[in-house]
Write a protein that holds these residues in place. Structure first.
Motif, PDB file in Angstrom:
ATOM      1  N   MET A   1      19.844  -9.382 -31.765  1.00  0.00           N
ATOM      2  CA  MET A   1      20.389 -10.677 -31.310  1.00  0.00           C
ATOM      3  C   MET A   1      19.096 -11.350 -30.679  1.00  0.00           C
ATOM      4  O   MET A   1      18.359 -10.807 -29.990  1.00  0.00           O
ATOM      5  N   PRO A   2      19.130 -12.714 -31.244  1.00  0.00           N
ATOM      6  CA  PRO A   2      18.016 -13.368 -30.645  1.00  0.00           C
ATOM      7  C   PRO A   2      18.135 -13.685 -29.283  1.00  0.00           C
ATOM      8  O   PRO A   2      18.964 -14.203 -28.699  1.00  0.00           O
ATOM      9  N   CYS A   3      17.128 -13.526 -28.602  1.00  0.00           N
ATOM     10  CA  CYS A   3      17.164 -13.456 -27.004  1.00  0.00           C
ATOM     11  C   CYS A   3      15.915 -14.426 -26.544  1.00  0.00           C
ATOM     12  O   CYS A   3      14.816 -14.001 -26.837  1.00  0.00           O
ATOM     13  N   THR A  40      27.321 -14.979 -28.191  1.00  0.00           N
ATOM     14  CA  THR A  40      26.449 -15.670 -29.170  1.00  0.00           C
ATOM     15  C   THR A  40      27.028 -16.979 -29.360  1.00  0.00           C
ATOM     16  O   THR A  40      26.372 -17.974 -29.692  1.00  0.00           O
ATOM     17  N   GLU A  41      28.513 -17.134 -29.117  1.00  0.00           N
ATOM     18  CA  GLU A  41      28.995 -18.555 -29.519  1.00  0.00           C
ATOM     19  C   GLU A  41      29.568 -19.056 -28.241  1.00  0.00           C
ATOM     20  O   GLU A  41      29.818 -18.102 -27.191  1.00  0.00           O
ATOM     21  N   SER A  66      27.539 -20.435 -20.432  1.00  0.00           N
ATOM     22  CA  SER A  66      27.934 -19.063 -20.911  1.00  0.00           C
ATOM     23  C   SER A  66      26.977 -18.428 -21.684  1.00  0.00           C
ATOM     24  O   SER A  66      27.040 -17.087 -21.769  1.00  0.00           O
ATOM     25  N   LYS A  67      25.772 -19.099 -22.140  1.00  0.00           N
ATOM     26  CA  LYS A  67      24.714 -18.432 -23.016  1.00  0.00           C
ATOM     27  C   LYS A  67      23.722 -18.064 -21.792  1.00  0.00           C
ATOM     28  O   LYS A  67      22.677 -17.764 -22.612  1.00  0.00           O
ATOM     29  N   ARG A  68      24.158 -17.947 -20.588  1.00  0.00           N
ATOM     30  CA  ARG A  68      22.905 -17.574 -19.750  1.00  0.00           C
ATOM     31  C   ARG A  68      23.382 -16.632 -18.800  1.00  0.00           C
ATOM     32  O   ARG A  68      24.644 -16.474 -18.583  1.00  0.00           O
ATOM     33  N   GLY A 210      18.535 -15.830 -21.413  1.00  0.00           N
ATOM     34  CA  GLY A 210      19.563 -16.726 -22.205  1.00  0.00           C
ATOM     35  C   GLY A 210      19.232 -16.572 -23.659  1.00  0.00           C
ATOM     36  O   GLY A 210      18.450 -16.172 -23.993  1.00  0.00           O
ATOM     37  N   LEU A 211      20.340 -16.903 -24.236  1.00  0.00           N
ATOM     38  CA  LEU A 211      20.268 -16.739 -25.870  1.00  0.00           C
ATOM     39  C   LEU A 211      19.908 -18.196 -26.596  1.00  0.00           C
ATOM     40  O   LEU A 211      20.276 -19.372 -25.883  1.00  0.00           O
TER      41      LEU A 211
END
Length: 212
Positions: A1-3, A40-41, A66-68, A210-211
């Motif tokens: 998973m890219p992070c 991721t989405e 929601s990505k953090r 975050g992503l």
């Protein structure tokens, strides 16, 4: 998973200052687990309602909150009389050193209320606790994911406000130092209880991952 890690370099620096690889391992595993739990989405329910803690306020415009995830970083350093090391290590409750004053409105009560509203529990224990080599110092570290599910109807607006205050420590660590006398038993080489004066230093800050 890219992070994408934000502010993690400061947290890792804290780990190295603890002189213990176990503390760094504890941090890396905690951050990895939180990163893997971030969707991721974009979530259709990402926008906070009813007073939820606005994690998205830490990012730029148009970014999906929601990505953090916010992570509360709490560190404690104890300076003490050397013979008391093992007895102090057994006292591993995070808030055990703050519960000596039950009076409402005190600094200690306010700090406990803010941290428990943000992600800690009253009975939590330090994630890492160890003596510093060749020094009369016990270093402790605890991490907690900042709650992003707090609703005004669930816990009351006061709890929401307390959790939001933790966001003020993002990139702005705070430190508090105080002296206190504690009565210890089962101290090696000492018959009966021993009263020890210790200096307790707390460092509190927020980190965000975050992503991308």
């Amino acid at each position: 998973m890219p992070c994408k890690l934000m502010q993690v370099h400061q947290v890792i620096f804290l780990a190295f200052k603890l002189y213990d690889p176990a503390s760094l391992q504890y941090m890396l595993e905690f951050f990895r687990n939180v990163a893997q739990s971030i969707p991721t989405e974009a979530s259709p329910n990402a926008s906070p309602e009813g007073g939820a803690v606005p994690i998205d306020s830490l990012g730029g415009r148009g970014e999906d909150g929601s990505k953090r995830a916010g992570i509360i970083v709490l560190r404690e350093d104890l300076d003490f009389y050397r013979a008391a090391a093992r007895a102090l290590l057994r006292q591993d409750g995070i808030f055990s050193g703050l519960k000596r004053s039950n009076e409402p409105g005190t600094t200690e009560a306010h700090l406990i209320e803010m941290l428990t509203a943000g992600g800690f529990n009253h009975d939590d224990r330090w994630g890492h606790r160890a003596g510093e080599p060749n020094k009369a110092v016990v270093c402790s570290l605890a991490l907690a994911r900042l709650r992003s599910d707090i609703r005004g109807n669930d816990m009351g607006n006061n709890a929401v406000g307390m959790a939001q205050k933790l966001l003020l420590f993002w990139r702005k660590p705070a430190r508090r130092c105080w002296w206190e006398g504690v009565d210890l038993s089962d101290v090696e080489g000492v018959d009966g209880p021993l009263k020890v004066w210790i200096r307790r230093v707390w460092t509190l800050e927020m980190s965000v991952i975050g992503l991308r």
